[in-house]
Scaffold this motif. Structure first.
Motif, PDB file in Angstrom:
ATOM      1  N   GLU A  57      27.885  39.190  37.613  1.00  0.00           N
ATOM      2  CA  GLU A  57      28.054  38.761  38.999  1.00  0.00           C
ATOM      3  C   GLU A  57      27.716  37.284  39.173  1.00  0.00           C
ATOM      4  OE1 GLU A  57      25.877  41.275  41.629  1.00  0.00           O
ATOM      5  OE2 GLU A  57      26.997  43.082  41.094  1.00  0.00           O
ATOM      6  N   VAL A  58      26.700  36.811  38.472  1.00  0.00           N
ATOM      7  CA  VAL A  58      26.350  35.390  38.538  1.00  0.00           C
ATOM      8  C   VAL A  58      27.512  34.529  38.058  1.00  0.00           C
ATOM      9  CG1 VAL A  58      24.854  33.606  37.557  1.00  0.00           C
ATOM     10  CG2 VAL A  58      23.866  35.766  38.321  1.00  0.00           C
ATOM     11  N   LEU A  59      28.106  34.917  36.943  1.00  0.00           N
ATOM     12  CA  LEU A  59      29.216  34.156  36.380  1.00  0.00           C
ATOM     13  C   LEU A  59      30.450  34.230  37.263  1.00  0.00           C
ATOM     14  CD1 LEU A  59      28.646  35.084  32.667  1.00  0.00           C
ATOM     15  CD2 LEU A  59      28.811  32.759  33.531  1.00  0.00           C
ATOM     16  N   GLN A  60      30.714  35.388  37.819  1.00  0.00           N
ATOM     17  CA  GLN A  60      31.872  35.519  38.702  1.00  0.00           C
ATOM     18  C   GLN A  60      31.739  34.628  39.931  1.00  0.00           C
ATOM     19  OE1 GLN A  60      32.513  40.145  37.366  1.00  0.00           O
ATOM     20  NE2 GLN A  60      31.890  39.739  39.446  1.00  0.00           N
ATOM     21  N   THR A  61      30.541  34.580  40.487  1.00  0.00           N
ATOM     22  CA  THR A  61      30.299  33.714  41.643  1.00  0.00           C
ATOM     23  C   THR A  61      30.499  32.258  41.258  1.00  0.00           C
ATOM     24  OG1 THR A  61      28.720  35.282  42.590  1.00  0.00           O
ATOM     25  CG2 THR A  61      28.591  33.007  43.352  1.00  0.00           C
ATOM     26  N   TYR A  62      29.985  31.871  40.101  1.00  0.00           N
ATOM     27  CA  TYR A  62      30.147  30.487  39.655  1.00  0.00           C
ATOM     28  C   TYR A  62      31.623  30.148  39.457  1.00  0.00           C
ATOM     29  CZ  TYR A  62      30.307  26.387  36.711  1.00  0.00           C
ATOM     30  OH  TYR A  62      30.621  25.158  36.209  1.00  0.00           O
ATOM     31  N   MET A  63      32.375  31.007  38.789  1.00  0.00           N
ATOM     32  CA  MET A  63      33.782  30.725  38.509  1.00  0.00           C
ATOM     33  C   MET A  63      34.603  30.642  39.789  1.00  0.00           C
ATOM     34  SD  MET A  63      33.967  30.281  35.270  1.00  0.00           S
ATOM     35  CE  MET A  63      35.738  30.293  35.016  1.00  0.00           C
ATOM     36  N   ASP A 121      39.767  33.102  40.065  1.00  0.00           N
ATOM     37  CA  ASP A 121      39.421  34.510  40.205  1.00  0.00           C
ATOM     38  C   ASP A 121      39.147  35.066  38.812  1.00  0.00           C
ATOM     39  OD1 ASP A 121      39.675  34.727  42.963  1.00  0.00           O
ATOM     40  OD2 ASP A 121      41.834  35.056  42.844  1.00  0.00           O
ATOM     41  N   THR A 122      37.904  35.463  38.585  1.00  0.00           N
ATOM     42  CA  THR A 122      37.473  35.928  37.273  1.00  0.00           C
ATOM     43  C   THR A 122      36.598  37.157  37.449  1.00  0.00           C
ATOM     44  OG1 THR A 122      37.429  33.631  36.471  1.00  0.00           O
ATOM     45  CG2 THR A 122      36.269  35.278  35.141  1.00  0.00           C
ATOM     46  N   HIS A 123      36.798  38.141  36.594  1.00  0.00           N
ATOM     47  CA  HIS A 123      35.937  39.320  36.624  1.00  0.00           C
ATOM     48  C   HIS A 123      35.494  39.627  35.203  1.00  0.00           C
ATOM     49  CE1 HIS A 123      34.580  42.495  39.461  1.00  0.00           C
ATOM     50  NE2 HIS A 123      34.279  43.096  38.321  1.00  0.00           N
ATOM     51  N   LEU A 124      34.186  39.945  35.058  1.00  0.00           N
ATOM     52  CA  LEU A 124      33.638  40.244  33.744  1.00  0.00           C
ATOM     53  C   LEU A 124      32.917  41.580  33.751  1.00  0.00           C
ATOM     54  CD1 LEU A 124      32.747  36.869  34.259  1.00  0.00           C
ATOM     55  CD2 LEU A 124      32.683  37.162  31.789  1.00  0.00           C
ATOM     56  N   TRP A 125      32.993  42.241  32.602  1.00  0.00           N
ATOM     57  CA  TRP A 125      32.200  43.429  32.334  1.00  0.00           C
ATOM     58  C   TRP A 125      31.437  43.138  31.049  1.00  0.00           C
ATOM     59  CZ3 TRP A 125      37.085  43.202  34.118  1.00  0.00           C
ATOM     60  CH2 TRP A 125      37.378  43.853  35.327  1.00  0.00           C
ATOM     61  N   LEU A 126      30.111  43.244  31.104  1.00  0.00           N
ATOM     62  CA  LEU A 126      29.275  42.858  29.977  1.00  0.00           C
ATOM     63  C   LEU A 126      28.308  43.996  29.644  1.00  0.00           C
ATOM     64  CD1 LEU A 126      28.358  39.307  31.323  1.00  0.00           C
ATOM     65  CD2 LEU A 126      30.111  39.824  29.599  1.00  0.00           C
ATOM     66  N   ALA A 127      27.975  44.116  28.362  1.00  0.00           N
ATOM     67  CA  ALA A 127      27.034  45.157  27.941  1.00  0.00           C
ATOM     68  C   ALA A 127      26.352  44.733  26.655  1.00  0.00           C
ATOM     69  CB  ALA A 127      27.762  46.491  27.728  1.00  0.00           C
ATOM     70  N   ALA A 187      28.898  43.096  23.970  1.00  0.00           N
ATOM     71  CA  ALA A 187      30.343  43.084  24.157  1.00  0.00           C
ATOM     72  C   ALA A 187      30.676  42.649  25.569  1.00  0.00           C
ATOM     73  CB  ALA A 187      30.926  44.479  23.882  1.00  0.00           C
ATOM     74  N   GLY A 188      31.932  42.225  25.746  1.00  0.00           N
ATOM     75  CA  GLY A 188      32.352  41.811  27.072  1.00  0.00           C
ATOM     76  C   GLY A 188      33.860  41.832  27.223  1.00  0.00           C
ATOM     77  N   LEU A 189      34.290  42.044  28.452  1.00  0.00           N
ATOM     78  CA  LEU A 189      35.703  42.010  28.822  1.00  0.00           C
ATOM     79  C   LEU A 189      35.863  41.039  29.971  1.00  0.00           C
ATOM     80  CD1 LEU A 189      38.672  43.178  28.895  1.00  0.00           C
ATOM     81  CD2 LEU A 189      37.771  44.917  30.477  1.00  0.00           C
ATOM     82  N   LEU A 190      36.842  40.160  29.879  1.00  0.00           N
ATOM     83  CA  LEU A 190      37.126  39.191  30.937  1.00  0.00           C
ATOM     84  C   LEU A 190      38.564  39.346  31.402  1.00  0.00           C
ATOM     85  CD1 LEU A 190      36.307  35.429  31.180  1.00  0.00           C
ATOM     86  CD2 LEU A 190      38.702  36.113  31.102  1.00  0.00           C
ATOM     87  N   LEU A 191      38.740  39.359  32.710  1.00  0.00           N
ATOM     88  CA  LEU A 191      40.061  39.254  33.326  1.00  0.00           C
ATOM     89  C   LEU A 191      40.058  38.014  34.202  1.00  0.00           C
ATOM     90  CD1 LEU A 191      40.850  42.934  34.428  1.00  0.00           C
ATOM     91  CD2 LEU A 191      41.799  41.699  32.472  1.00  0.00           C
ATOM     92  N   GLN A 192      41.099  37.221  34.103  1.00  0.00           N
ATOM     93  CA  GLN A 192      41.165  35.983  34.877  1.00  0.00           C
ATOM     94  C   GLN A 192      42.577  35.785  35.402  1.00  0.00           C
ATOM     95  OE1 GLN A 192      40.441  31.895  33.045  1.00  0.00           O
ATOM     96  NE2 GLN A 192      38.505  32.269  34.137  1.00  0.00           N
ATOM     97  N   ARG A 193      42.636  35.477  36.691  1.00  0.00           N
ATOM     98  CA  ARG A 193      43.933  35.256  37.328  1.00  0.00           C
ATOM     99  C   ARG A 193      44.390  33.818  37.114  1.00  0.00           C
ATOM    100  NH1 ARG A 193      44.997  35.452  43.822  1.00  0.00           N
ATOM    101  NH2 ARG A 193      47.250  35.115  43.797  1.00  0.00           N
TER     102      ARG A 193
END
Length: 303
Positions: free
Chosen positions: A145-151, A158-164, A171-177
């Protein structure tokens, strides 16, 4: 296959997907650093995020993500180069009990003074790209959420991340418009983005950690026509070495080294970044000054 970054592009070129899965590199990073699970997992999520974001660097250099806190954690910092070399560390606040549980906000921002910093550092500054630093308040309940707000606020993307992360993997997944380009309407662009976001939001933490990249991408986007790019290998790399530590000790001078040995049998030095330990006994310390005379502080340069 682990320790790779994979990139995909949706058919209408409106959305990019990137996924990273680190195992060996993450284990190397933890070899000399021992933190409670809550702190370790925050660091692992930031590591995965740094690889995802550094995968889009347009220059030769480094991306540094830094969270400066006012709680038990004083600093979280991760560096990922354009060559996909990573290193990371945590600095805990002195004279503060190490917490065994906690969240991003309780560990780093209990007084509301936490800051998130992004640094882009080219190896050689040029007129085309100069060093950049962006600093924002620590807003969000998770690293993602911190990174999404920054981006969204600083980069207008528009960027969304899932991190674990856990003790074995991160691992992580990024989607970016991607802004609309020739031949594609805004409506079509937005439709693809919203569809990708809805599908990405179904990913579970254990899927992210346990499934290989291609399997997870196929499970999420099996109906999409994706362009697949060449994967990039990721490795843990800290430039610390015994030679660098020896140079640093030599700069202190023989007199100070002998005084330190008089107080303790060995001199123990740990890398500030990766935590790797280096030990020097009396013989090791004597060898620092062989053929060098009585070195005084400043006589040698640490490279």
């Amino acid at each position: 296959m682990t320790d790779i970054l994979k990139k995909y592009l949706f058919a209408d070129q409106s959305t990019r997907a990137q996924i990273v899965h680190l195992e060996q590199a993450w284990q190397m990073g933890l070899e000399h650093q021992h933190y409670p699970a809550c702190i370790r997992d925050l660091l692992g999520e930031l590591v995965a995020a740094s690889v995802l974001l550094a995968g889009n660097l347009k220059f030769d250099g480094s991306l540094i993500l830094q969270i400066q806190g006012d709680g038990p954690i004083a600093l979280l910092v991760v560096e990922c180069t354009s060559d996909m070399d990573i290193r990371a560390t945590v600095s805990l606040r002195e004279n503060h009990p190490v917490p065994q549980t906690g969240t991003l906000q309780t560990l780093l921002n209990p007084q509301g003074q936490g800051r998130f910093t992004v640094v882009l550092a080219p190896r050689q500054s040029s007129k085309d790209f100069r060093p950049y630093q962006g600093v924002v308040p620590l807003e969000g309940e998770t690293v993602a959420e911190v990174l999404q707000t920054y981006m969204r606020t600083s980069e207008q993307l528009d960027t969304h991340l899932w991190l674990a992360a856990d003790e074995n993997r991160c691992a992580g997944l990024l989607l970016q418009r991607i802004p609309p380009q020739g031949g594609h309407s805004l409506a079509q662009n937005l439709d693809t983005w919203e569809r990708a976001l809805a599908l990405g939001s179904t990913v579970q933490t254990q899927e992210l950690l346990q499934l290989d990249s291609d399997t997870l991408i196929h499970r999420l986007f099996w109906e999409e026509d994706l362009q697949v790019f060449e994967p990039q290998s990721v490795r843990w790399h800290c430039p610390c070495s015994r030679q660098r530590v020896s140079n640093m000790l030599r700069m202190l001078g023989r007199e100070e080294i002998e005084q330190m040995l008089a107080e303790q049998d060995t001199i123990n030095v740990s890398c500030n970044f990766c935590g790797k330990p280096y030990q020097y006994d009396a013989i090791d310390c004597a060898s620092l000054f062989v053929d060098k005379g009585d070195t005084q502080p400043g006589d040698d340069t640490l490279h």
